[in-house]
Design a protein around this motif. Structure first.
Motif, PDB file in Angstrom:
ATOM      1  N   ASN A   1      -0.992  30.741  12.350  1.00  0.00           N
ATOM      2  CA  ASN A   1      -0.021  29.743  12.137  1.00  0.00           C
ATOM      3  C   ASN A   1      -0.460  28.866  11.054  1.00  0.00           C
ATOM      4  O   ASN A   1      -1.680  28.532  10.698  1.00  0.00           O
ATOM      5  CB  ASN A   1       0.182  28.977  13.268  1.00  0.00           C
ATOM      6  N   PRO A   2       0.462  28.567   9.875  1.00  0.00           N
ATOM      7  CA  PRO A   2       0.069  27.466   8.932  1.00  0.00           C
ATOM      8  C   PRO A   2      -0.058  26.219   9.200  1.00  0.00           C
ATOM      9  O   PRO A   2       0.824  25.752  10.081  1.00  0.00           O
ATOM     10  CB  PRO A   2       1.267  27.992   8.113  1.00  0.00           C
ATOM     11  N   THR A   3      -0.794  25.569   8.442  1.00  0.00           N
ATOM     12  CA  THR A   3      -0.661  24.037   8.721  1.00  0.00           C
ATOM     13  C   THR A   3      -0.848  23.457   7.342  1.00  0.00           C
ATOM     14  O   THR A   3      -1.214  24.160   6.485  1.00  0.00           O
ATOM     15  CB  THR A   3      -1.737  23.528   9.691  1.00  0.00           C
ATOM     16  N   ASN A   4       0.065  22.272   7.231  1.00  0.00           N
ATOM     17  CA  ASN A   4      -0.156  21.358   5.954  1.00  0.00           C
ATOM     18  C   ASN A   4      -0.769  20.123   5.995  1.00  0.00           C
ATOM     19  O   ASN A   4      -0.931  19.603   7.154  1.00  0.00           O
ATOM     20  CB  ASN A   4       1.497  21.471   5.489  1.00  0.00           C
ATOM     21  N   ALA A   5      -0.988  19.574   4.727  1.00  0.00           N
ATOM     22  CA  ALA A   5      -1.582  18.494   4.743  1.00  0.00           C
ATOM     23  C   ALA A   5      -0.613  17.349   4.756  1.00  0.00           C
ATOM     24  O   ALA A   5       0.262  17.231   4.149  1.00  0.00           O
ATOM     25  CB  ALA A   5      -2.403  18.341   3.469  1.00  0.00           C
ATOM     26  N   ALA A   6      -0.763  16.549   5.888  1.00  0.00           N
ATOM     27  CA  ALA A   6      -0.130  15.267   5.847  1.00  0.00           C
ATOM     28  C   ALA A   6      -0.225  14.203   5.205  1.00  0.00           C
ATOM     29  O   ALA A   6       0.452  13.477   4.521  1.00  0.00           O
ATOM     30  CB  ALA A   6      -0.030  15.126   7.496  1.00  0.00           C
ATOM     31  N   LEU A   7      -1.648  14.130   4.818  1.00  0.00           N
ATOM     32  CA  LEU A   7      -2.286  12.817   4.121  1.00  0.00           C
ATOM     33  C   LEU A   7      -3.060  13.326   3.015  1.00  0.00           C
ATOM     34  O   LEU A   7      -3.832  14.671   2.927  1.00  0.00           O
ATOM     35  CB  LEU A   7      -3.018  12.364   5.023  1.00  0.00           C
ATOM     36  N   PRO A   8      -3.065  12.609   1.916  1.00  0.00           N
ATOM     37  CA  PRO A   8      -3.964  13.098   0.551  1.00  0.00           C
ATOM     38  C   PRO A   8      -5.450  13.208   1.088  1.00  0.00           C
ATOM     39  O   PRO A   8      -5.773  12.142   1.956  1.00  0.00           O
ATOM     40  CB  PRO A   8      -3.644  12.068  -0.230  1.00  0.00           C
TER      41      PRO A   8
ATOM     42  N   ASN B   1       0.688  -1.214   0.099  1.00  0.00           N
ATOM     43  CA  ASN B   1      -0.101   0.107   0.016  1.00  0.00           C
ATOM     44  C   ASN B   1       0.780   1.120  -0.188  1.00  0.00           C
ATOM     45  O   ASN B   1       1.564   1.499   1.198  1.00  0.00           O
ATOM     46  CB  ASN B   1      -0.963   0.065   1.299  1.00  0.00           C
ATOM     47  N   SER B   2       0.950   1.796  -1.111  1.00  0.00           N
ATOM     48  CA  SER B   2       1.908   3.138  -1.297  1.00  0.00           C
ATOM     49  C   SER B   2       1.076   4.378  -0.552  1.00  0.00           C
ATOM     50  O   SER B   2       1.905   5.446  -0.734  1.00  0.00           O
ATOM     51  CB  SER B   2       2.089   3.264  -2.629  1.00  0.00           C
ATOM     52  N   ASP B   3       0.010   4.331  -0.052  1.00  0.00           N
ATOM     53  CA  ASP B   3      -0.696   5.496   0.283  1.00  0.00           C
ATOM     54  C   ASP B   3       0.172   5.878   1.794  1.00  0.00           C
ATOM     55  O   ASP B   3       0.492   5.185   2.539  1.00  0.00           O
ATOM     56  CB  ASP B   3      -2.110   5.199   0.948  1.00  0.00           C
ATOM     57  N   ASP B   4       0.243   7.309   1.738  1.00  0.00           N
ATOM     58  CA  ASP B   4       1.008   7.579   3.130  1.00  0.00           C
ATOM     59  C   ASP B   4       0.336   7.371   4.187  1.00  0.00           C
ATOM     60  O   ASP B   4      -1.096   7.349   4.055  1.00  0.00           O
ATOM     61  CB  ASP B   4       1.148   9.347   2.924  1.00  0.00           C
ATOM     62  N   LYS B   5       1.049   7.474   5.325  1.00  0.00           N
ATOM     63  CA  LYS B   5       0.477   7.068   6.671  1.00  0.00           C
ATOM     64  C   LYS B   5       1.194   7.780   7.482  1.00  0.00           C
ATOM     65  O   LYS B   5       2.582   8.075   7.517  1.00  0.00           O
ATOM     66  CB  LYS B   5       0.650   5.703   7.147  1.00  0.00           C
ATOM     67  N   ILE B   6       0.689   8.460   8.763  1.00  0.00           N
ATOM     68  CA  ILE B   6       1.452   9.285   9.780  1.00  0.00           C
ATOM     69  C   ILE B   6       1.707   7.950  10.714  1.00  0.00           C
ATOM     70  O   ILE B   6       0.925   7.526  11.315  1.00  0.00           O
ATOM     71  CB  ILE B   6       0.476  10.217  10.334  1.00  0.00           C
ATOM     72  N   TYR B   7       3.166   8.181  10.786  1.00  0.00           N
ATOM     73  CA  TYR B   7       3.526   7.004  11.922  1.00  0.00           C
ATOM     74  C   TYR B   7       3.713   7.662  13.521  1.00  0.00           C
ATOM     75  O   TYR B   7       3.892   7.101  14.340  1.00  0.00           O
ATOM     76  CB  TYR B   7       4.992   6.565  11.494  1.00  0.00           C
TER      77      TYR B   7
END
Length: 828
Positions: A643-650, A265-271
């Motif tokens: 404060n800025p926040t970014n997308a960790a997951l699609p 599974n190539s989808d990103d995951k937060i560890y």
């Protein structure tokens, strides 16, 4: 503190008088090795590797303070020998398991062993058995522990849990020959290291704390590891996504560490989530509550079409404050275009409170932040369950006391053993619910400049004082003279004879006398202890920096307007610097951007809350939306920082801006609205991609930007209403979450499994007919719910709490605004 100039390795640097040499060096990008020291905590001198020479004398940079003109050398032949010997000692008996160690690749023991050129070993000692321990959310391997004491220090000085300590290791003594043959500091360090490991202050087998995980974050080796991360990934495989935590209003800087899920599974995951622990501490929700994403496989075109039809039919948008500033701006833009009512009850309460505060303060925003609270030496908290409403406010409260020789007052109806356990210099006053006005009047009485207060306010405060005659017993010394016969030799005859002499003695005697004392009825109303005045006098000795933290209990109080005006008076006429805790993650941003309405219309679009048509990032609505860890955007924190926040997951579904575009708004991306946020409310016209998100080496926060506090027209009338002496008495419940829970998003996270129910203290259960696990019916004037009893050792007293993190409990239906209410609790 005055600015001074010191010389480090021939370089002139500016610092503050009294600053530790190590901090001065770091602030100027000068490297001095250090393992045990944490920037915001007290030095432990555990590692001694920060040795430097100051004015010809060898000192520890973490503990030695800079003086004007000081000349510092960071490396000499002797210092190099000491540092190498120290690293050799650290490597003695350290397991050679780097290939499977969770810290490998970011291990400070590895780094410094290489930095000091350790390529051989001169020392040895028989090891002792050190079995790994499962402490719940933390795993401890004492075999890997170098006893730097960072974990102990951060738990005590920053977090305030005091859950860890050093305990006896039980090993053999070091051979006496080493004392003569090895460098002095290396021997001293080894002698201490060889005697100790880390243990629990409770003496129990499991860690009993507020579960923030900061101890594992600061661990320089693999001794303390978050249990969920063990053997999950190598550090070098992870990509760091800089972001802002979206769980509470602290707006902590975090890094989502991500990589592919697995080989199939190539989808990103937060560890895991990491933080810049020298400059910011996380709570358990921020650290462990990261996998709340809304997994959507594709855009649902049918649901999107229904959503557009619903928006055409709707007259109201109801939403929570767990949204970005950009999403709030979209809602405000839709209101202006189509006339929607915008309903958000908790943000509306905060907005109204701010407006009422501004009428006296003359500013659109409160004047201080948590950074100044950290630096205070006298701190007061009222109107908030500090440890759960905003954990970073609790850290500031603790840090100001533990690091600044400070003291504090904690006013709240709910007894909190965590706050009381911070220090003997904390006085906790558990006033009755509804008596928050009395607390603020008391603060005005004790701390305001009376001559500058509005005359009517000063006179009203004076009315609570009266002179009272009391009888006191006093011990006095009294001289008593008596005639005694003594035998003396007559100088003329040389014979003994009896003569009389006066003999004086001092005796203690108790007398009663009447004295006039000032009786302050405000102390009685708030339930202050009998010796409060004397205790306060001692606590205030040599205090110079004052901080006041107020919270959400005030915003929905029946007399919230009067409370807001009183808060403004305290800030204006006393030394207190004021911080307000916004209720949810972006309550401050929403309250500034949106024109909020009081009541809903006939057809409602719900955003992360139930509506006639629901948009939800929780996967339980009519059209899916992205969760905060799948979005770009900004959040406005308690520190008034955007404060800025970014997308960790699609995210593969529709976003709010897709609806906005379909309804006629023009921006291509959601973050295109960042530069359009209202400057008239203090925002700045800055592009999202230009917003930084980092800390400098001196601890300077370079994240987004700070809101401008706008001038607001004040009224000459600064009068406030008399306090209402109404109070809740009887069986009381309080609307508050347990530590590590804030919302349905934290409730969704894998590592934050908490059961929703009626939380009771052990003493409450003992005095009742209930047992933990019993099902009970909780009934108020607004409604009733059925829930399980949960024992909570983080609260004390006779007030039960109901959480909001699980909407299935529907706890908010029992309350009519104010967070306390009377209730009956009956067995089912």
């Amino acid at each position: 503190m005055s600015n001074i100039t010191i010389n480090i390795d021939g370089r002139q640097v500016q610092t503050t008088e009294g600053e530790f040499i190590l901090n001065a060096a770091r602030a100027n990008d000068i490297f001095i090795p250090a393992i045990c020291y944490l920037t915001r905590c007290s030095p432990t001198l555990a590692c001694r590797i920060c040795l430097v020479e100051a004015d010809g004398k060898q000192v520890y940079a973490c503990n030695a303070k800079a003086k004007e003109g000081m000349n510092i050398t960071t490396s000499t032949e002797n210092i190099v020998a000491e540092r190498r010997a120290i690293m050799e000692v650290y490597d003695v008996n350290h397991p050679l398991q780097c290939g499977v160690c969770d810290q490998s690749g970011e291990c400070e023991l590895q780094n410094y062993t290489l930095e000091m050129g350790v390529d051989s070993q001169s020392y040895a000692i028989k090891d002792v058995a050190r079995e790994s321990k499962d402490w719940g959310h933390i795993h401890y391997d004492p075999g890997l522990c170098i006893v730097c004491e960072r974990c102990v220090t951060v738990c005590k000085d920053m977090i305030g849990d005091n859950s860890l300590k050093t305990v006896a290791r039980g090993g053999d003594a070091i051979d006496a020959e080493f004392k003569e043959s090895m460098p002095k500091d290396a021997y001293a360090m080894w002698n201490k290291l060889n005697k100790s490991i880390i243990g629990l202050t409770s003496g129990e087998e499991m860690l009993d704390c507020t579960s923030c995980g900061e101890c594992a974050a600061v661990c320089p080796v693999g001794a303390l590891v978050d249990t969920h991360f063990m053997y999950e990934s190598n550090a070098w495989e992870l990509r760091q996504i800089p972001a802002t935590c979206g769980h509470c209003s602290a707006g902590c800087q975090i890094s989502y560490d991500v990589k592919h899920t697995d080989i199939e599974n190539s989808d990103d995951k937060i560890y895991r989530v990491m933080n810049e622990w020298n400059y910011v501490s996380l709570c358990g929700a921020g650290r462990y509550g990261f996998d709340y994403q809304n997994e959507v496989k594709a855009k649902d075109e049918t649901a999107f079409a229904y959503a557009l039809e619903a928006f055409k039919k709707a007259d109201t948008i109801e939403f929570t404050s767990t949204i970005t500033n950009e999403e709030a701006f979209i809602f405000q833009s839709l209101k202006e275009k189509f006339g929607y009512k915008l309903v958000n009850s908790e943000a509306k309460a905060f907005q109204t409170f701010l407006n009422n505060y501004s009428e006296i303060s003359g500013k659109s925003l409160y004047g201080s932040d948590l950074h100044e609270a950290h630096g205070a030496d006298f701190i007061v908290s009222m109107g908030t369950a500090l440890k759960s409403d905003n954990p970073n406010a609790r850290y500031a409260f603790n840090n100001s006391i533990s690091m600044n020789k400070g003291a504090g007052l904690y006013f709240h109806p709910l007894k909190d053993p965590v706050i009381e356990g911070i220090s003997k210099n904390v006085v906790s006053i558990n006033h009755a619910p509804l008596q928050e006005e009395a607390v603020l009047y008391l603060l005005l009485d004790l701390f305001a400049e009376k001559s500058k207060l509005p005359a009517s306010v000063a006179e009203y405060i004076a009315s609570f004082h009266s002179e009272k005659t009391i009888t006191v017993e006093e011990t006095v010394k009294e001289k008593v003279v008596e005639i005694v016969k003594v035998t003396k030799v007559n100088e003329e005859t040389g014979e003994e004879e009896e003569v009389e002499e006066e003999k004086s003695t001092m005796v203690s005697k108790k007398i009663s006398k009447e004295v006039q004392v000032d009786e302050n009825r405000l102390l009685e109303i708030v339930g202050a202890p009998a010796n409060f005045t004397e205790s306060l006098e001692k606590l205030l000795a040599k205090k110079e920096n004052f901080s006041l933290i107020v919270g959400p209990d005030l915003y929905t109080h029946p007399n919230a307007k009067n409370l807001a005006r009183l808060v403004a008076l305290v800030e204006k006429y006393s030394a207190f610097k004021l911080v307000m805790i916004p209720s949810l993650s972006n309550t401050l941003g929403v309250s500034l951007i949106c024109e909020l309405d009081d009541a809903k219309g006939s057809y409602t679009i719900g955003y992360n809350t139930k509506g006639d048509f629901t948009l939800s990032a929780l996967g339980n609505g009519d059209l899916d939306m992205p969760a905060m860890n799948q979005q770009e955007g900004t959040l406005t924190s308690i520190d008034k920082r955007v404060n800025p926040t970014n997308a960790a997951l699609p995210y593969k579904g529709y976003v709010l801006n897709d609806i906005a575009k379909a309804l006629g708004l023009a921006s291509k991306f959601t973050v295109d609205y960042t530069q359009k946020l209202p400057t008239c409310k203090g925002f700045k016209a800055q592009l999202f991609d230009n917003l930084p998100n980092r800390y400098e080496n001196d601890g300077t926060e370079v994240r987004g930007y700070v809101l401008d506090s706008m001038d607001v027209k004040t009224f000459s009338d600064e009068d406030v209403a008399p306090l209402s002496e109404a109070k809740l008495e009887g069986s009381i419940i309080y609307l508050a979450n347990p530590v590590r829970q804030f919302s349905e998003f934290t409730n969704k996270a894998t590592n934050l499994k908490e059961e929703a129910g009626v939380y009771m203290s052990a003493s409450f259960l003992e005095s009742s007919d209930f047992n933990e696990g019993d099902m009970v019916k909780v009934k108020t004037g607004s409604g009733e719910v059925t829930a399980k009893i949960i024992s909570d050792n983080k609260i004390e007293g006779e007030i039960a709490t109901l959480p909001t993190f699980d909407s299935n409990l529907n706890s908010q239906s029992l309350f009519s605004g104010y967070r306390f209410t009377l209730a009956t609790i009956q067995g089912v």
